[in-house]
Design a protein around this motif. Structure first.
Motif, PDB file in Angstrom:
ATOM      1  N   THR A  64       0.806  -1.247   0.285  1.00 19.32           N
ATOM      2  CA  THR A  64      -0.091   0.058  -0.028  1.00 19.32           C
ATOM      3  C   THR A  64       0.777   1.154   0.401  1.00 19.32           C
ATOM      4  O   THR A  64       1.532   0.743   0.884  1.00 19.32           O
ATOM      5  N   GLN A  65       0.706   2.116  -0.729  1.00 17.02           N
ATOM      6  CA  GLN A  65       1.448   3.520  -1.241  1.00 17.02           C
ATOM      7  C   GLN A  65       0.501   4.517  -1.329  1.00 17.02           C
ATOM      8  O   GLN A  65      -0.554   4.635  -2.275  1.00 17.02           O
ATOM      9  N   ALA A  66       0.700   5.586  -0.113  1.00 14.14           N
ATOM     10  CA  ALA A  66      -0.104   6.949  -0.543  1.00 14.14           C
ATOM     11  C   ALA A  66       0.617   7.756  -1.366  1.00 14.14           C
ATOM     12  O   ALA A  66       1.662   7.980  -0.385  1.00 14.14           O
ATOM     13  N   ILE A  67       0.180   8.687  -2.325  1.00 14.36           N
ATOM     14  CA  ILE A  67       0.841   9.995  -2.419  1.00 14.36           C
ATOM     15  C   ILE A  67      -0.234  10.477  -2.417  1.00 14.36           C
ATOM     16  O   ILE A  67      -1.395  10.530  -2.750  1.00 14.36           O
ATOM     17  N   TRP A  68       0.477  12.215  -1.702  1.00 12.33           N
ATOM     18  CA  TRP A  68      -0.682  13.432  -1.322  1.00 12.33           C
ATOM     19  C   TRP A  68      -0.191  13.924  -2.701  1.00 12.33           C
ATOM     20  O   TRP A  68       1.057  14.571  -2.622  1.00 12.33           O
ATOM     21  N   LEU A  69      -1.340  14.208  -3.914  1.00 11.26           N
ATOM     22  CA  LEU A  69      -1.373  15.719  -4.486  1.00 11.26           C
ATOM     23  C   LEU A  69      -1.950  16.741  -4.157  1.00 11.26           C
ATOM     24  O   LEU A  69      -3.243  16.984  -3.466  1.00 11.26           O
ATOM     25  N   LEU A  70      -0.762  18.072  -4.048  1.00 11.73           N
ATOM     26  CA  LEU A  70      -0.952  18.995  -3.782  1.00 11.73           C
ATOM     27  C   LEU A  70      -1.149  19.862  -4.709  1.00 11.73           C
ATOM     28  O   LEU A  70       0.131  20.241  -5.304  1.00 11.73           O
ATOM     29  N   ARG A  71      -2.350  20.775  -4.528  1.00 15.33           N
ATOM     30  CA  ARG A  71      -1.722  21.873  -5.327  1.00 15.33           C
ATOM     31  C   ARG A  71      -1.152  23.330  -4.908  1.00 15.33           C
ATOM     32  O   ARG A  71      -0.215  23.915  -5.431  1.00 15.33           O
ATOM     33  N   SER A  72      -1.611  23.313  -4.182  1.00 14.55           N
ATOM     34  CA  SER A  72      -0.114  24.334  -3.282  1.00 14.55           C
ATOM     35  C   SER A  72       1.418  24.016  -3.329  1.00 14.55           C
ATOM     36  O   SER A  72       1.599  23.090  -3.907  1.00 14.55           O
ATOM     37  N   ASP A  73       1.796  24.960  -3.305  1.00 20.07           N
ATOM     38  CA  ASP A  73       3.538  24.481  -3.486  1.00 20.07           C
ATOM     39  C   ASP A  73       3.906  24.443  -1.672  1.00 20.07           C
ATOM     40  O   ASP A  73       5.063  24.391  -1.340  1.00 20.07           O
ATOM     41  N   ASP A  74       3.449  24.860  -0.881  1.00 16.19           N
ATOM     42  CA  ASP A  74       3.537  24.522   0.577  1.00 16.19           C
ATOM     43  C   ASP A  74       2.870  23.532   1.452  1.00 16.19           C
ATOM     44  O   ASP A  74       1.932  24.104   2.197  1.00 16.19           O
ATOM     45  N   PRO A  75       3.394  22.655   1.366  1.00 18.64           N
ATOM     46  CA  PRO A  75       2.575  20.938   1.706  1.00 18.64           C
ATOM     47  C   PRO A  75       2.223  21.709   3.598  1.00 18.64           C
ATOM     48  O   PRO A  75       1.256  20.935   3.956  1.00 18.64           O
ATOM     49  N   ALA A  76       3.377  22.709   3.982  1.00 20.79           N
ATOM     50  CA  ALA A  76       3.015  23.173   6.083  1.00 20.79           C
ATOM     51  C   ALA A  76       2.092  23.590   5.552  1.00 20.79           C
ATOM     52  O   ALA A  76       1.774  23.972   6.990  1.00 20.79           O
ATOM     53  N   LYS A  77       1.646  24.064   4.498  1.00 25.47           N
ATOM     54  CA  LYS A  77      -0.263  25.224   5.491  1.00 25.47           C
ATOM     55  C   LYS A  77      -1.270  23.852   5.474  1.00 25.47           C
ATOM     56  O   LYS A  77      -2.428  24.672   6.074  1.00 25.47           O
TER      57      LYS A  77
END
Length: 452
Positions: free
Chosen positions: A225-238
């Motif tokens: 099982t592998q999770a990939i986080w697709l984030l539109r923002s350039d800053d994951p910390a938000k």
């Protein structure tokens, strides 16, 4: 109740049931029209999820008074329920054991609302005409009339699409069998679908974060099982939230737990990823960003929020913000372009009424349009005020009877960044996390820069 105003309430979720309870308390005649076969139909779709707020924030006062007459045992106010527990211990008894059982009509899907004898273009005298509500209940088209309408039909069944421009990605519909929306139960009910597979999750809100945490837990039990986080923002910390500064401890803990998972590398992160196309490559999804970057996955979960279905109101005169589709007086308080806070000052009939359609109110999640972070207790305050307004008690309608908790570190335009990806926690000293984060917080308070 002879001569009492009839109030049509669209939706039998938590806020819709609360609206009916307040309407009865005010001597009004509520009719609750629910599209699903049972009350709380939408809540049943996410019943595996634990709420961020404890019971004391999730029970409406008027509803509790109705339940008290049945011998109901109120839950521990400090316990955080799941959606299932919310139904089992509160919503189901409220809908089936109190006076509300006589006013709820399930399997009644509202299809359109207008003014009796008036189309949208006709003005003179329309404010005096009753509303006509069309619905389907298994016996074909039917209609009823009401003096006022409270639309609390929610947004759960109209999720935002995967496309980064607000439209469905090219190929999204064709590959719908491998795409889920919202927050599927990846650990239990839908475990077999996701175990041992590569799953991409698109979104940066609590639904996306919770799903990614569950996928990481699934990976511990199901190799591959592998999770990939697709984030539109350039800053994951938000997306990590306010940590220990959040008065909803469960929400703060969720953000800190997620930051730790990302920092450990157990979740693959793809930032600046605006989905443009979804195709097939070797029997797997090929997810392509607008810049041409692509990746492969077996499944895609789209957790990019929701939008209101306004089609049933198309023959009424609405004043909505053009960007977030919320009532114009409410929109400036919740616009995500300007505010990141989960809290919004309490509001009611004044902000939610439609000036060109007296007697029409949008409430609950639907009143927020495309804005996120709606709180259930905000909806309870909305309908308390609205029913007072319908009953003619303008003083009670204008009165504020709700104090909202703080939601954490919050600034205009975005949350204070928690730089977890670089190994720093930043922000206020979090509780219950590793010594690296504590040391970093101390260093920041001493005005040192970089990672301590």
């Amino acid at each position: 109740m002879d001569g009492a105003k009839t109030v049509a309430i669209i939706g039998a979720g938590p806020v819709g049931l609360a609206a009916a309870a307040h309407a009865l308390e005010r001597g009004l005649k509520p009719i609750v029209l629910e599209a699903g076969p049972e009350a709380a139909h939408a809540v049943r779709q996410w019943q595996h999820v634990q709420l961020f707020s404890p019971w004391r924030y999730n029970i409406d006062k008027a509803a509790a008074q109705l339940l008290a007459t049945t011998g109901w045992n109120s839950p521990d106010p400090e316990v955080y329920p799941t959606g299932h527990e919310l139904i089992d211990s509160y919503l189901a008894p409220l809908a089936t054991r109190t006076a509300l059982r006589d006013v709820i009509r399930t399997s009644h899907r509202v299809t359109a609302i207008s003014r009796l004898g008036f189309d949208k273009a006709k003005s003179k005298g329309r404010e005096h005409a009753p509303f006509e509500i069309r619905y389907l209940n298994g016996n074909g088209d039917a209609a009823l009339q009401a003096d006022a309408v409270i639309d609390v039909s929610g947004t759960w069944f109209s999720p935002n699409p995967a496309g980064g421009n607000g439209l469905p990605a090219i190929g999204e519909a064709e590959h719908g069998t491998c795409i889920a929306y919202g927050m599927p139960d990846v650990l239990k009910a839908q475990r077999s679908r996701y175990a041992g597979r590569t799953v991409a999750v698109l979104g940066a809100g609590h639904s996306a974060i919770g799903t990614l945490i569950d996928l990481a837990a699934l990976a511990d039990e199901a190799p591959g099982t592998q999770a990939i986080w697709l984030l539109r923002s350039d800053d994951p910390a938000k997306a990590f939230g306010g940590g220990s500064a959040d008065q909803f401890a469960a929400r703060g803990a969720l953000g800190m737990a997620f930051a730790a998972l990302v920092r450990s590398g157990r979740i693959r992160v793809e930032t600046g990823f605006h989905v443009a196309r979804i195709g097939d490559e070797g029997g797997r999804l090929s997810i392509v960003a607008s810049g041409g970057h692509s990746l492969g996955a077996d499944e895609l979960i789209v957790a990019t929020g929701f939008r209101p279905d306004l089609s049933l109101l198309s023959e009424l005169r609405l004043r909505l913000d053009p960007a977030i589709e919320a009532p114009v007086a409410l929109a400036p308080l919740i616009d995500p372009n300007e505010h990141s806070c989960g809290t919004v000052r309490p509001h009611g009939a004044r902000e939610l009424a439609q000036a060109d359609e007296p007697g029409l109110y949008l409430a609950g999640m639907k009143s927020y349009g495309r804005a996120p972070t709606f709180l259930m207790m905000t909806g309870y305050e909305q309908v308390r005020s609205i029913t007072a307004d319908i009953a003619g008690d303008k003083t009670a309608a204008a009165r504020v009877e709700l104090q909202l908790p703080e939601t954490g570190v919050c600034t205009r335009g975005g949350l204070e960044s928690i730089a977890a990806l670089s190994g720093c926690c930043g922000g206020p000293a979090p509780s219950g996390v590793d010594s690296c984060c504590a040391d970093d917080a101390k260093a920041k308070s001493a005005r040192r820069t970089g990672c301590a």
